[in-house]
Design a protein around this motif. Structure first.
Motif, mmCIF file in Angstrom:
data_model
loop_
_atom_site.group_PDB
_atom_site.id
_atom_site.type_symbol
_atom_site.label_atom_id
_atom_site.label_comp_id
_atom_site.label_asym_id
_atom_site.label_seq_id
_atom_site.Cartn_x
_atom_site.Cartn_y
_atom_site.Cartn_z
ATOM 1 N N SER A 1 0.826 -1.197 0.000
ATOM 2 C CA SER A 1 0.000 0.000 0.000
ATOM 3 C C SER A 1 0.865 1.253 0.000
ATOM 4 N N GLY A 2 1.892 1.263 0.856
ATOM 5 C CA GLY A 2 2.727 2.442 0.979
ATOM 6 C C GLY A 2 3.684 2.612 -0.192
ATOM 7 N N LEU A 3 4.171 1.476 -0.726
ATOM 8 C CA LEU A 3 5.188 1.571 -1.775
ATOM 9 C C LEU A 3 4.579 1.854 -3.139
ATOM 10 N N LEU A 4 3.514 1.097 -3.460
ATOM 11 C CA LEU A 4 2.962 1.220 -4.805
ATOM 12 C C LEU A 4 2.055 2.442 -4.936
ATOM 13 N N GLY A 5 1.319 2.742 -3.862
ATOM 14 C CA GLY A 5 0.401 3.876 -3.937
ATOM 15 C C GLY A 5 -0.683 3.641 -4.974
ATOM 16 N N GLY A 6 -1.355 4.690 -5.383
ATOM 17 C CA GLY A 6 -2.344 4.606 -6.459
ATOM 18 C C GLY A 6 -3.495 3.674 -6.145
ATOM 19 N N ALA A 7 -3.916 2.899 -7.147
ATOM 20 C CA ALA A 7 -5.109 2.065 -7.022
ATOM 21 C C ALA A 7 -4.932 0.999 -5.954
ATOM 22 N N VAL A 8 -3.735 0.368 -5.918
ATOM 23 C CA VAL A 8 -3.481 -0.685 -4.923
ATOM 24 C C VAL A 8 -3.669 -0.114 -3.523
ATOM 25 N N ASP A 9 -3.062 1.040 -3.300
ATOM 26 C CA ASP A 9 -3.168 1.707 -2.009
ATOM 27 C C ASP A 9 -4.635 1.941 -1.662
ATOM 28 N N ASN A 10 -5.379 2.435 -2.641
ATOM 29 C CA ASN A 10 -6.781 2.753 -2.422
ATOM 30 C C ASN A 10 -7.576 1.516 -2.010
ATOM 31 N N ILE A 11 -7.366 0.418 -2.750
ATOM 32 C CA ILE A 11 -8.105 -0.817 -2.447
ATOM 33 C C ILE A 11 -7.767 -1.311 -1.048
ATOM 34 N N ILE A 12 -6.473 -1.349 -0.730
ATOM 35 C CA ILE A 12 -6.075 -1.878 0.580
ATOM 36 C C ILE A 12 -6.597 -0.978 1.701
ATOM 37 N N GLN A 13 -6.545 0.311 1.489
ATOM 38 C CA GLN A 13 -7.060 1.224 2.514
ATOM 39 C C GLN A 13 -8.557 1.019 2.749
ATOM 40 N N ARG A 14 -9.318 0.839 1.656
ATOM 41 C CA ARG A 14 -10.768 0.598 1.801
ATOM 42 C C ARG A 14 -11.003 -0.690 2.572
ATOM 43 N N LEU A 15 -10.208 -1.720 2.212
ATOM 44 C CA LEU A 15 -10.333 -3.013 2.887
ATOM 45 C C LEU A 15 -10.125 -2.836 4.395
ATOM 46 N N ILE A 16 -9.081 -2.078 4.741
ATOM 47 C CA ILE A 16 -8.787 -1.855 6.159
ATOM 48 C C ILE A 16 -9.947 -1.113 6.827
ATOM 49 N N GLU A 17 -10.474 -0.100 6.138
ATOM 50 C CA GLU A 17 -11.581 0.656 6.731
ATOM 51 C C GLU A 17 -12.789 -0.238 6.978
ATOM 52 N N ILE A 18 -13.064 -1.115 6.009
ATOM 53 C CA ILE A 18 -14.198 -2.023 6.173
ATOM 54 C C ILE A 18 -13.974 -2.918 7.383
ATOM 55 N N MET A 19 -12.771 -3.497 7.457
ATOM 56 C CA MET A 19 -12.495 -4.411 8.571
ATOM 57 C C MET A 19 -12.623 -3.693 9.903
ATOM 58 N N MET A 20 -12.219 -2.408 9.916
ATOM 59 C CA MET A 20 -12.231 -1.699 11.187
ATOM 60 C C MET A 20 -13.626 -1.232 11.589
ATOM 61 N N SER A 21 -14.553 -1.165 10.621
ATOM 62 C CA SER A 21 -15.863 -0.626 10.985
ATOM 63 C C SER A 21 -16.875 -1.721 11.297
ATOM 64 N N ILE A 22 -16.471 -2.987 11.140
ATOM 65 C CA ILE A 22 -17.391 -4.074 11.476
ATOM 66 C C ILE A 22 -17.121 -4.498 12.919
ATOM 67 N N PRO A 23 -18.158 -4.597 13.756
ATOM 68 C CA PRO A 23 -17.903 -5.106 15.113
ATOM 69 C C PRO A 23 -17.469 -6.566 15.018
#
Lengths: 329, 378
Positions: free
Chosen positions: B197-219
C-alpha cells in the motif's frame, strides 16, 4: 464538502454490501439448510416419517434448489423490500421481531457508553494534561492502564462476584423483577436507568481509559505552541485561554473516536450482556449461534454491523464538518 | 541514522573509557533503544513478567505439581490450601489436610481444614512421570507434597477435583502461544499489505485502505462468535486451535498495516533513501537494507501491543464456549465454569485464571508501551 459526503457514502454502501455477504456466508456455513431443519423439526414434532418429496418440495418453495447467488439475491431482496429476515427455529417467531425487541437496548447501552466516555474523559484528560506529572495525573494514568488491560467481560465477572459477596445480590439484568415483563412506562424507564449504569461503565471503561490518554497527549502538544504563549502574554485568564484555544484543537479525537470505538463498544456490549444476562442482543446472538439458528444470528449480525457502520459514517461527517482539513484531503 | 548504525565496530574500543557524551554519539541504534527502554521501569517489570510466564509455559510439567489431566474425585471443589512454613520451630513447610461435613438434608459437602492431618510439602519432589520438552523422562516437580497421593491444591480444585494451580500453568501454554502464532500471521499480512500500500500507492493503495476501513468498521466480536460457533463439533482440538488463531490474525492485521504504510510513505521522501537511490541501490535492496531496518523497532512495538488483544480475544471466545474446547486447557476454557454467578459466589477460587489473564495482559501493555517509547530513541 458534498463530494466528500458522496464518496464516504459510497464507501459505506460498499461496506454494508460486504457485511451482507459475510452474513450470508454465515447462513451457508453449517451443514444442512432450512429444509433439513424443517424436516427434523417435523420429525421431533411427532411426524413418523417425512417423505423425500416433501423435503424437495420445501426446498423448491424456499428457493433452496437455486444457485447460491440467486439465493443470496432472494435473501437480501426480502430483507430490503419486505423487512423479512427469515424464521427463527429456536424461538418459533420471525427473526425481525426478535431483532426489533433486542437491538434498541444494545444501542442504548452503546450510546450511553459513548456519553460516559466523553463526560469522564474530557475533564480528566484536560486535568491530567494541565497538571502533568502530579499525583492525580499518575493516579489517572494507573487507573487508565488497568481499564485498558482488564477485558470488560472479566470486569463484569469480578463486579458480579463482588456485588454478590457484599450485598448478597448479583448485579445482573436490566430491570427489577417487577418490571421485567411489564409494558414500557415511565417507571420502567427509570428502573432501567437505575440498572443501566453498571453495563455502561463496564463497556465504556477501556474506551474512557484510551481517550483520557489521547486527550492528555493532544493537549500537551498544543499547550507548548506559540499561540498559547501569545494569548497568555495578551493577558487572557488561564481558564479562558485553555477553553478558547488548545482544548478546541485537542477535541478532534473525541469525534473521530466515536467512529473508531463504536464497533468495539458494540462488540463489548454483546459480550458483557452475555455475562450479565442483559435482555440485549448479546445473549440471543450467542444462543442462536449455538443452536445454529442461522437466519436469526445472521440477521442480528447484519443489522448490528450495518447500524455500526452508519454510526461511523455519521461521526466521519461530523468530523469533516468540524475540521475542514479532513474534507480537503 | 543509518551512518551511525553501520559503524558498530567503533563502540567497544571507545565506549568503555569515553565520557557519556561520546558514548551516546557512537552508540548503535539498538543500543540507544536499550538504554531508553531500561529507563522505563514499568516496561522492564512488564518484560520480566512476560518472560516469567513464557518460562512457566515451556516447563509446565516441571512447575505444575500435577498433570493437567490429573483428577481426584474425592476432592471436588476443595478450597485452596494455605502453605505454612514453620512446624515445631523448624523450617518444614506443610499444608493441612481436608475433612468435610455433609449437610444431612441437601447432602452437600462442606470442606473444612483438618488441622490434625499435616501434609509435608517440599521443593523438587517426585510426582507423576513426564518428559522434559518431550525428551528426557523424569518425575521431579518443582513443588508438591512429599507423598504424591496426598491432596495438594494451592488454588483449590474444580468440579472434577482437578488442580486449578497446575491447570493455570498448563493453560499459559495455549493462551500465550495463540497470541504468538496469531501475531506472526498478523505481522506477515500487515507488513506485506501495508508495504504494498505504501510503496505502490495509487489504485493498490486505495483498495487496501478501503479493505482496512471495512475491517475496522465491522464489530468483530459477533463475527468471531459466528465463525467459531459453526466450526464442526467433530474437528480435533488442534484444528479448532488453528482456526481460532487464523481467525484472530485475519481480523487484527489492520492496525499494523497502517503503521507500516505510514512508515513507508514517510521514508520514501527521506534523505538517506534518496542518497541510497542515487547510489544506484536496486529496489529490493532499498526496501530490505534501508527502509525496513529503520522501523523494525516500530513493528516490534506494535506487535507487542497486539499480543494482549489476541490473548483476550481467545479468552473471551473460549469463555463463551465457542473457542477452544476441553480437553485443551486455556485460561478462557477454565473460566467457562465461572459463567454462572452462583458458581463464583460459592467457589471464588475458580476466578484465579482471570487473575493470570489480567497480569499477563497488563505486563504486555507495559512492555509494549516501553518498546514504543524506545522505538524512536532520538
Amino acid at each position: 464538502m458534498w463530494r466528500y459526503i458522496a464518496r464516504r457514502f459510497a464507501y459505506m454502501l460498499f461496506t454494508v454490501w460486504v457485511i451482507s455477504l459475510i452474513s450470508f456466508i454465515l447462513i451457508q456455513l453449517p451443514p444442512g439448510d432450512f429444509a433439513t431443519k424443517m424436516v427434523s423439526q417435523m420429525l421431533s414434532g411427532g411426524a413418523r416419517e417425512v417423505p423425500p418429496e416433501v423435503e424437495a418440495q420445501l426446498r423448491a418453495q424456499y428457493g433452496l434448489d437455486q444457485p447460491v447467488y440467486v439465493q443470496y439475491a432472494t435473501w437480501i431482496g426480502k430483507i430490503i423490500f419486505e423487512g423479512d429476515f427469515g424464521y427463527s427455529f429456536t424461538y418459533k417467531r420471525d427473526a425481525i421481531e426478535l431483532i426489533f425487541e433486542r437491538l434498541p437496548m444494545t444501542f442504548t447501552i452503546s450510546l450511553f457508553s459513548v456519553l460516559f466516555i466523553w463526560v469522564v474523559a474530557l475533564p480528566t484528560g484536560i486535568y491530567s494534561a494541565v497538571n502533568k506529572y502530579s499525583l492525580s495525573d499518575y493516579l489517572f494514568t494507573f487507573v487508565g492502564f488497568i481499564g485498558l488491560a482488564v477485558p470488560n467481560f472479566l470486569l463484569a465477572l469480578i463486579l458480579m462476584f463482588l456485588s454478590y459477596k457484599f450485598s448478597g445480590q448479583a448485579l445482573i439484568g436490566l430491570f427489577s423483577p417487577e418490571f421485567a415483563d411489564a409494558p414500557w412506562s415511565l417507571a420502567k424507564v427509570l428502573d432501567m436507568l437505575k440498572h443501566l449504569w453498571i453495563p455502561v461503565i463496564i463497556v465504556g471503561m477501556a474506551g474512557t481509559a484510551s481517550l483520557i490518554r489521547t486527550m492528555r497527549a493532544n493537549l500537551l502538544d498544543e499547550l507548548n505552541k506559540p499561540y498559547v504563549e501569545t494569548a497568555r502574554a495578551k493577558g487572557l485568564s488561564e481558564l479562558r485561554l485553555l477553553w478558547k484555544y488548545p482544548v478546541r484543537h485537542a477535541l478532534n479525537p473525541f469525534i473521530s473516536t466515536v467512529g473508531w470505538t463504536l464497533p468495539t463498544l458494540v462488540g463489548g456490549e454483546v459480550i458483557v450482556s452475555i455475562v450479565l444476562n442483559l435482555p440485549t442482543s448479546g445473549p440471543i446472538i450467542l444462543e442462536s449461534l449455538m443452536q445454529q439458528d442461522m437466519y436469526l444470528s445472521a440477521g442480528f449480525i447484519l443489522v448490528l454491523s450495518t447500524l455500526t457502520v452508519v454510526g461511523t459514517f455519521v461521526s466521519d461527517l461530523l468530523l469533516a464538518w468540524l475540521d475542514p482539513r479532513i474534507r480537503l484531503q | 541514522m543509518d551512518a551511525v548504525a553501520q559503524q558498530p565496530e567503533l563502540e567497544p574500543t571507545w565506549g568503555a573509557e569515553a565520557d557519556d557524551d561520546l558514548k551516546l554519539e557512537v552508540a548503535t541504534q539498538w543500543q540507544l533503544m536499550w538504554w531508553k527502554f531500561r529507563k522505563h521501569q514499568l516496561a522492564m517489570a512488564g518484560g520480566a513478567v512476560v518472560i516469567f510466564f513464557y518460562i512457566l509455559a515451556l516447563g509446565a510439567e516441571f512447575f505444575a505439581p500435577k498433570l493437567f489431566t490429573w483428577y481426584d474425585k474425592n476432592y471436588v471443589y476443595a478450597p485452596p490450601q494455605q502453605i505454612h512454613l514453620i512446624r515445631d520451630g523448624q523450617l518444614a513447610p506443610f499444608v493441612y489436610g481436608y475433612k468435610f461435613e455433609r449437610d444431612p438434608k441437601s447432602y452437600k459437602k462442606t470442606w473444612l481444614v483438618d488441622e490434625e492431618t499435616i501434609i509435608p510439602i517440599g521443593l523438587f519432589v517426585s510426582g507423576e512421570p513426564y518428559k522434559i520438552l518431550g525428551l528426557i523422562e523424569t518425575d521431579i516437580h518443582l513443588i508438591g507434597p512429599l507423598d504424591q497421593d496426598d491432596p495438594f491444591y494451592l488454588m483449590g480444585a474444580d468440579k472434577s477435583g482437578r488442580d486449578v494451580f497446575s491447570r493455570i500453568i498448563y493453560s499459559a501454554r495455549i493462551s500465550l502461544s495463540v497470541g504468538l502464532v496469531g501475531v506472526f500471521i498478523s505481522m506477515m499480512l500487515g507488513i506485506v499489505l501495508g508495504g504494498l500500500s505504501g510503496l505502490l500507492g495509487g489504485a493498490v493503495d486505495n483498495i487496501i485502505q478501503r479493505l482496512i476501513e471495512i475491517m475496522m468498521s465491522i464489530p468483530m466480536l459477533p463475527v468471531w462468535l459466528a465463525i467459531a460457533a459453526v466450526v464442526p463439533l467433530d474437528w480435533s482440538a488442534l484444528d479448532v486451535y488453528f482456526i481460532i488463531t487464523i481467525l484472530l490474525a485475519l481480523t487484527t492485521w489492520t492496525g499494523l498495516a497502517r503503521v507500516v504504510r505510514g512508515k513507508f510513505l514517510s521514508l520514501r521522501e527521506d534523505d538517506f533513501i534518496l542518497a541510497a537511490r542515487l547510489d544506484g541501490a536496486p529496489g529490493m535492496r532499498l526496501i530490505f537494507r534501508h527502509m525496513l531496518p529503520s522501523f523494525y523497532s516500530h513493528v516490534i512495538a506494535s506487535l507487542t501491543l497486539l499480543l494482549p488483544g489476541m490473548i483476550l480475544a481467545e479468552t473471551a471466545l473460549s469463555f463463551l464456549g465457542v473457542g477452544l474446547r476441553p480437553p485443551v486447557v486455556s485460561w478462557g476454557v477454565m473460566l467457562q465454569e465461572t459463567q454462572k454467578v452462583a458458581v463464583i459466589a460459592i467457589y471464588p477460587w475458580l476466578l484465579y485464571p482471570a487473575l493470570a489473564v489480567i497480569i499477563v495482559v497488563l505486563a504486555f501493555n507495559f512492555l509494549g508501551d516501553g518498546l514504543r517509547d524506545a522505538a524512536d530513541p532520538y
